[in-house]
Scaffold this motif. Structure first.
Motif, PDB file in Angstrom:
ATOM      1  N   ILE A 214       0.807  -1.231   0.000  1.00 29.19           N
ATOM      2  CA  ILE A 214       0.000   0.000   0.000  1.00 29.19           C
ATOM      3  C   ILE A 214       0.834   1.272   0.000  1.00 29.19           C
ATOM      4  O   ILE A 214       0.285   2.375  -0.059  1.00 29.19           O
ATOM      5  CB  ILE A 214      -0.962   0.035   1.203  1.00 29.19           C
ATOM      6  N   GLY A 215       2.169   1.144   0.065  1.00 31.16           N
ATOM      7  CA  GLY A 215       2.997   2.342   0.127  1.00 31.16           C
ATOM      8  C   GLY A 215       2.656   3.171   1.352  1.00 31.16           C
ATOM      9  O   GLY A 215       2.552   2.641   2.461  1.00 31.16           O
ATOM     10  N   ASP A 216       2.440   4.475   1.169  1.00 26.36           N
ATOM     11  CA  ASP A 216       2.098   5.365   2.279  1.00 26.36           C
ATOM     12  C   ASP A 216       0.610   5.689   2.325  1.00 26.36           C
ATOM     13  O   ASP A 216       0.196   6.670   2.959  1.00 26.36           O
ATOM     14  CB  ASP A 216       2.895   6.674   2.168  1.00 26.36           C
ATOM     15  N   ALA A 217      -0.215   4.867   1.680  1.00 27.50           N
ATOM     16  CA  ALA A 217      -1.643   5.159   1.593  1.00 27.50           C
ATOM     17  C   ALA A 217      -2.296   5.267   2.969  1.00 27.50           C
ATOM     18  O   ALA A 217      -3.213   6.072   3.169  1.00 27.50           O
ATOM     19  CB  ALA A 217      -2.352   4.093   0.754  1.00 27.50           C
ATOM     20  N   PHE A 218      -1.849   4.465   3.919  1.00 28.79           N
ATOM     21  CA  PHE A 218      -2.450   4.481   5.253  1.00 28.79           C
ATOM     22  C   PHE A 218      -2.237   5.839   5.929  1.00 28.79           C
ATOM     23  O   PHE A 218      -3.095   6.319   6.675  1.00 28.79           O
ATOM     24  CB  PHE A 218      -1.846   3.361   6.108  1.00 28.79           C
ATOM     25  N   ILE A 219      -1.090   6.457   5.673  1.00 27.91           N
ATOM     26  CA  ILE A 219      -0.759   7.743   6.297  1.00 27.91           C
ATOM     27  C   ILE A 219      -1.296   8.913   5.479  1.00 27.91           C
ATOM     28  O   ILE A 219      -1.823   9.883   6.019  1.00 27.91           O
ATOM     29  CB  ILE A 219       0.770   7.884   6.442  1.00 27.91           C
ATOM     30  N   GLU A 220      -1.186   8.822   4.171  1.00 30.23           N
ATOM     31  CA  GLU A 220      -1.524   9.946   3.299  1.00 30.23           C
ATOM     32  C   GLU A 220      -3.019  10.114   3.069  1.00 30.23           C
ATOM     33  O   GLU A 220      -3.462  11.173   2.622  1.00 30.23           O
ATOM     34  CB  GLU A 220      -0.835   9.768   1.946  1.00 30.23           C
ATOM     35  N   HIS A 221      -3.809   9.101   3.357  1.00 35.71           N
ATOM     36  CA  HIS A 221      -5.244   9.174   3.082  1.00 35.71           C
ATOM     37  C   HIS A 221      -5.841  10.429   3.715  1.00 35.71           C
ATOM     38  O   HIS A 221      -5.501  10.781   4.848  1.00 35.71           O
ATOM     39  CB  HIS A 221      -5.946   7.922   3.610  1.00 35.71           C
TER      40      HIS A 221
END
Length: 485
Positions: A214-221
């Motif tokens: 997921i890359g940084d999707a968890f943080i960047e969302h």
């Protein structure tokens, strides 16, 4: 085994699902290598689904009577108590923890839930004076909205609960990404407890996945307003930098390089007991552990003799054996890294007063002394059963050595004069320090966190209210203001 298969899923919007990724995370027992479960990873699509579900559910939850929120937490506490044995068994299987260590974690999580029950009624608002006549100032404390929680492997049930329970109590929704080595104890198990406690769907979601997917999707969302992370300072730096770009708040509970200090007037026998516990609890895989044990030169011989004898007597092996004190480390990579670390230290001139063997993932305890002043071991966090024994000459020297570290999480000092210990502790740059006790302490009422590279922000007690709420100023002019134009 069916217990792990039942909970080894994604939990999104109140549904247990299989991830849509193309590969599986395998959940292993670190002692015997038994496969506990396979979990197909969540993708960025499921990250979005979880956060959107949390966003929808949170608005109604925030408007819910706080007594209703409290009732859910009370049921969660009761269920945790009823399932204590089941949770303990899961900790032993998934984490390689001994029974006393597992029971220690469940007690801690239960205390966090008890405090969250009280916190559900706590934050309301304040009336403040105004400089203008006829004005009323109201300061409301409101939930931030949705919180993303990324938890570590070493105390996952407790550490995850330290964010989840108060966040829900304060009117927020939560999305949890547990560590790959603790997907059930740090994720699915907590989701199941709250599901059975009647928490409305969408308020708590669990995503088992990896940044490789997921890359940084968890943080960047765009949905989460706060990211609460527990883990290494290396990953913490990345999370902080990424979150800052999107103006998100971060709570970072990071690594440590704690010291337990024994002054010349200490009760040496008691200090030895505290040092053994502080270093070797859960194989030393604790951020608050005493990496460094500092002893005044005048009592060093007595302390060293007693300490090495106690460490050498620690039984290593099967965590299910009641006699075992040292179980396996989390995985083979960590076992190999610790073995190499000790070998390198000895090659560089350190002396191994106790030299443990490595058998599979079981790394027996080691005590090193005589490390060169420039040894990198003195400044790094060691997540394993390796103790560094050092001597000092007087308090000033001890303070210098303790503070000579990039970390500042926890520590302890032992002395026959408690107020002397307090004065010593006040000179140490750390978030927590303890007099005549272990370095490993946690209290749901007291702010928990570190200084320097050991983290940013605090959890527990009033600190968690600051972490998971925001403030809104509302003013009312009861008369007429006079405007300059």
């Amino acid at each position: 085994m069916s217990f792990f298969h039942e909970l080894a899923h994604q939990y999104i919007d109140g549904e247990w699902r299989t991830g849509s990724g193309s590969w599986d995370i395998i959940d292993f027992n670190p002692y015997n290598g038994e496969k506990l479960a396979a979990i197909t990873v969540a993708t960025a699509l499921e990250v979005d689904q979880a956060y959107r579900a949390a966003e929808r559910a949170q608005q109604e939850w925030a408007a819910t009577n706080p007594y209703e929120r409290r009732a859910v937490l009370e049921r969660a506490l009761r269920i945790t108590g009823e399932r204590t044995e089941e949770i303990v068994e899961a900790v032993i299987d998934e984490l390689g923890g001994t029974r006393p260590r597992a029971e220690f974690e469940v007690r801690g999580a239960s205390e966090v839930l008890r405090e969250a029950i009280r916190q559900s009624l706590r934050p309301t608002g304040r009336l403040l004076p105004a400089v203008s006549d006829g004005r009323e100032n109201r300061l409301y404390r409101l939930p931030v909205g949705v919180i993303g929680v990324i938890s570590a492997f070493n105390f996952p049930f407790l550490v995850t609960m330290k964010s989840v329970a108060p966040a829900l109590a304060l009117g927020n929704a939560v999305v949890v990404k547990p560590h790959q080595s603790a997907p059930v104890v740090g994720g699915g198990l907590i989701a199941k407890i709250f599901e059975d406690a009647g928490l409305p769907a969408g308020l708590l979601n669990v995503l088992v996945t990896d940044s490789a997917e997921i890359g940084d999707a968890f943080i960047e969302h765009p949905v989460p307003k706060v990211i609460s992370f527990s883990g290494s300072d290396r990953v913490g730096r990345h999370i902080a930098a990424t979150a800052a770009r999107f103006f998100k708040r971060t709570i970072l509970e990071l690594g440590g390089n704690g010291a337990l200090v024994v002054l010349e007037d200490a009760d040496v026998e008691y200090a030895v007991q505290a040092a053994v516990f502080s270093r070797f609890l859960y194989q030393g895989q604790v951020s608050m552990a005493a990496n460094r044990i500092l002893v005044d030169r005048s009592v060093a011989a007595e302390f060293t003799e007693r300490f090495t004898a106690e460490v050498a007597a620690l039984t290593s092996g099967d965590p299910r054996d009641p006699e075992t004190r040292i179980g396996p480390v989390v995985n083979a990579f960590q076992a190999d890294a610790l073995t190499a670390l000790v070998d390198r230290a000895v090659a560089d001139g350190a002396t191994a007063l106790v030299r443990g063997r490595t058998r599979g993932n079981v790394v027996e305890p080691t005590v090193l002394t005589g490390l060169p002043d420039d040894s990198p071991l003195l400044e790094q966090e060691i997540l394993g059963p390796v103790a560094l024994l050092m001597t000092f000459d007087g308090e000033d020297d001890a303070v210098r050595i303790v503070n000579d570290s990039p970390y500042g999480l926890s520590g302890a000092v032992h002395t026959g004069d408690a107020e002397r210990g307090v004065r010593f502790a006040q000179r140490i740059v750390s978030g927590m320090f303890h007099v005549n006790d272990s370095t490993v302490q946690d209290d749901p009422l007291v702010a928990f966190g570190g200084e320097k590279t050991s983290g940013v922000g605090r959890l527990n007690g009033e600190a968690v209210v600051e972490a998971f709420t925001t403030q809104k100023w509302l003013s009312i002019q009861h008369g007429r203001s006079v405007f300059p134009f």
